[in-house]
Design a protein around this motif. Structure first.
Motif, mmCIF file in Angstrom:
data_model
loop_
_atom_site.group_PDB
_atom_site.id
_atom_site.type_symbol
_atom_site.label_atom_id
_atom_site.label_comp_id
_atom_site.label_asym_id
_atom_site.label_seq_id
_atom_site.Cartn_x
_atom_site.Cartn_y
_atom_site.Cartn_z
ATOM 1 N N LEU A 74 -72.443 -23.159 -1.792
ATOM 2 C CA LEU A 74 -73.673 -23.254 -0.997
ATOM 3 C C LEU A 74 -73.437 -24.073 0.267
ATOM 4 C CD1 LEU A 74 -76.756 -22.768 -0.727
ATOM 5 C CD2 LEU A 74 -77.065 -24.903 -2.010
ATOM 6 N N GLY A 75 -72.699 -25.168 0.148
ATOM 7 C CA GLY A 75 -72.364 -25.979 1.318
ATOM 8 C C GLY A 75 -71.593 -25.180 2.356
ATOM 9 N N PHE A 76 -70.639 -24.369 1.914
ATOM 10 C CA PHE A 76 -69.887 -23.539 2.858
ATOM 11 C C PHE A 76 -70.781 -22.506 3.525
ATOM 12 C CE2 PHE A 76 -66.024 -24.895 0.512
ATOM 13 C CZ PHE A 76 -65.308 -25.343 1.598
ATOM 14 N N SER A 94 -61.142 -24.191 5.052
ATOM 15 C CA SER A 94 -61.574 -24.913 3.846
ATOM 16 C C SER A 94 -62.086 -23.938 2.788
ATOM 17 C CB SER A 94 -62.688 -25.909 4.176
ATOM 18 O OG SER A 94 -62.212 -26.957 4.965
ATOM 19 N N LEU A 95 -62.841 -22.947 3.227
ATOM 20 C CA LEU A 95 -63.380 -21.961 2.288
ATOM 21 C C LEU A 95 -62.250 -21.155 1.644
ATOM 22 C CD1 LEU A 95 -65.775 -20.561 0.947
ATOM 23 C CD2 LEU A 95 -65.945 -19.082 2.960
ATOM 24 N N VAL A 96 -61.228 -20.810 2.424
ATOM 25 C CA VAL A 96 -60.080 -20.083 1.861
ATOM 26 C C VAL A 96 -59.422 -20.933 0.769
ATOM 27 C CG1 VAL A 96 -57.754 -19.239 2.379
ATOM 28 C CG2 VAL A 96 -59.663 -18.630 3.869
ATOM 29 N N LEU A 97 -59.212 -22.221 1.051
ATOM 30 C CA LEU A 97 -58.616 -23.105 0.042
ATOM 31 C C LEU A 97 -59.516 -23.246 -1.182
ATOM 32 C CD1 LEU A 97 -57.043 -25.961 2.193
ATOM 33 C CD2 LEU A 97 -55.857 -24.194 0.905
ATOM 34 N N TYR A 98 -60.824 -23.386 -0.937
ATOM 35 C CA TYR A 98 -61.781 -23.536 -2.041
ATOM 36 C C TYR A 98 -61.759 -22.294 -2.935
ATOM 37 C CZ TYR A 98 -66.099 -25.328 -4.196
ATOM 38 O OH TYR A 98 -67.030 -25.825 -5.071
ATOM 39 N N MET A 99 -61.730 -21.117 -2.312
ATOM 40 C CA MET A 99 -61.686 -19.868 -3.082
ATOM 41 C C MET A 99 -60.341 -19.729 -3.817
ATOM 42 S SD MET A 99 -64.639 -18.705 -2.857
ATOM 43 C CE MET A 99 -64.406 -17.157 -3.710
ATOM 44 N N ALA A 100 -59.261 -20.201 -3.204
ATOM 45 C CA ALA A 100 -57.970 -20.205 -3.899
ATOM 46 C C ALA A 100 -58.043 -21.109 -5.124
ATOM 47 C CB ALA A 100 -56.858 -20.672 -2.955
ATOM 48 N N LEU A 154 -53.903 -30.200 -5.377
ATOM 49 C CA LEU A 154 -53.388 -30.137 -4.008
ATOM 50 C C LEU A 154 -54.280 -29.283 -3.113
ATOM 51 C CD1 LEU A 154 -49.568 -29.791 -4.744
ATOM 52 C CD2 LEU A 154 -50.777 -31.799 -3.873
ATOM 53 N N VAL A 155 -54.771 -28.177 -3.634
ATOM 54 C CA VAL A 155 -55.673 -27.312 -2.871
ATOM 55 C C VAL A 155 -56.956 -28.060 -2.515
ATOM 56 C CG1 VAL A 155 -57.150 -25.268 -3.104
ATOM 57 C CG2 VAL A 155 -54.747 -25.130 -3.719
ATOM 58 N N LEU A 156 -57.507 -28.798 -3.471
ATOM 59 C CA LEU A 156 -58.749 -29.533 -3.218
ATOM 60 C C LEU A 156 -58.532 -30.692 -2.241
ATOM 61 C CD1 LEU A 156 -60.293 -29.499 -6.788
ATOM 62 C CD2 LEU A 156 -60.944 -28.094 -4.827
ATOM 63 N N VAL A 157 -57.371 -31.319 -2.296
ATOM 64 C CA VAL A 157 -57.055 -32.349 -1.293
ATOM 65 C C VAL A 157 -56.989 -31.694 0.087
ATOM 66 C CG1 VAL A 157 -55.224 -33.888 -0.472
ATOM 67 C CG2 VAL A 157 -55.944 -33.971 -2.854
ATOM 68 N N GLY A 158 -56.477 -30.482 0.164
ATOM 69 C CA GLY A 158 -56.458 -29.741 1.433
ATOM 70 C C GLY A 158 -57.860 -29.507 1.967
ATOM 71 N N VAL A 161 -58.989 -32.780 3.429
ATOM 72 C CA VAL A 161 -58.293 -33.066 4.692
ATOM 73 C C VAL A 161 -58.896 -32.248 5.828
ATOM 74 C CG1 VAL A 161 -56.076 -32.785 5.894
ATOM 75 C CG2 VAL A 161 -56.145 -33.847 3.639
ATOM 76 N N LEU A 162 -59.175 -30.976 5.575
ATOM 77 C CA LEU A 162 -59.778 -30.140 6.607
ATOM 78 C C LEU A 162 -61.194 -30.610 6.970
ATOM 79 C CD1 LEU A 162 -58.540 -26.623 5.510
ATOM 80 C CD2 LEU A 162 -58.016 -27.783 7.660
ATOM 81 N N GLN A 163 -61.965 -31.028 5.977
ATOM 82 C CA GLN A 163 -63.306 -31.537 6.266
ATOM 83 C C GLN A 163 -63.228 -32.838 7.065
ATOM 84 O OE1 GLN A 163 -66.374 -29.959 5.602
ATOM 85 N NE2 GLN A 163 -64.908 -28.311 5.279
ATOM 86 N N ALA A 164 -62.281 -33.704 6.720
ATOM 87 C CA ALA A 164 -62.091 -34.952 7.480
ATOM 88 C C ALA A 164 -61.596 -34.641 8.892
ATOM 89 C CB ALA A 164 -61.099 -35.862 6.759
ATOM 90 N N GLY A 165 -60.721 -33.665 9.031
ATOM 91 C CA GLY A 165 -60.238 -33.252 10.348
ATOM 92 C C GLY A 165 -61.362 -32.728 11.216
#
Length: 195
Positions: A74-76, A94-100, A154-158, A161-165
């Motif tokens: 929902l946030g995405f 971020s969404l691609v990583l989240y879906m992965a 690792l995916v969730l840390v990504g 990182v993207l949200q912080a970026g």
């Protein structure tokens, strides 16, 4: 901007929640993945018991987990609705990583819960099951489960990182725009003084 911040909260909250769950499983995963083969058998049994215990937990536990997954999605959706170019880049990645991460969860972790609880490993013969060649050994199943948890972390840390970026890039852009406006205002003032 406030809606964008709330949407970021809806993404970061569930992501941190999942990382907390994975962190609590890391002692099991670490020993299964990185101990010597002689020591692993002891840790295989511990991980197997842990997986069986988690799989037997009340349905409310998995429902809370799935609600958290939905909250992140929902946030995405909120952030990508009428998104700027920066949102498309950072939030799209971020969404691609989240879906992965969701894919790893559904294909490896949920399947691992079912396989370990049922005890269906590679020791099944073709007479017992016509799909016997599809099964892998107990050791491989538990190692894939542990590796999936690590990959998911690792995916969730990504995602974080993207949200912080994105947050940093937006703040930097705001600061640069303010600096440009301040310089333009200063030039106006100097022009009025000369007249």
């Amino acid at each position: 901007m406030a809606a964008n911040s709330f949407a970021a909260f809806l993404i970061i909250g569930p992501t941190c929640f999942f990382l907390g769950i994975l962190f609590s499983s890391f002692p099991y995963d670490y020993n299964v993945l990185w101990k010597t083969p002689e020591d692993r058998e002891f840790y295989f049994k511990i991980l197997e018991d842990h997986i069986k215990f988690l799989h037997a937990s009340p349905p409310i536990i998995s429902r809370i987990l799935h609600i958290a997954i939905g909250t992140g999605l929902l946030g995405f959706l909120m952030k990508l609705y009428k998104a700027s170019e920066a949102n498309m880049l950072f939030d799209g990645a971020s969404l691609v990583l989240y879906m992965a991460g969701i894919t790893v969860y559904v294909t490896n972790i949920v399947k691992g819960f079912r396989v370990v609880t049922a005890g269906i490993y590679g020791n099944v013969t073709p007479e017992q099951d016509k799909n016997a060649e599809d099964y892998i050994t107990r050791e491989d199943t538990l190692r894939v489960f542990a590796a999936s948890n690590t990959i998911l972390a690792l995916v969730l840390v990504g995602v974080l990182v993207l949200q912080a970026g994105q947050w940093y890039a937006l703040r930097k852009e705001e600061a640069e725009l303010k600096e440009i406006e301040d310089k333009a205002e200063e030039k106006k003032k100097q022009g009025k003084k000369k007249q």
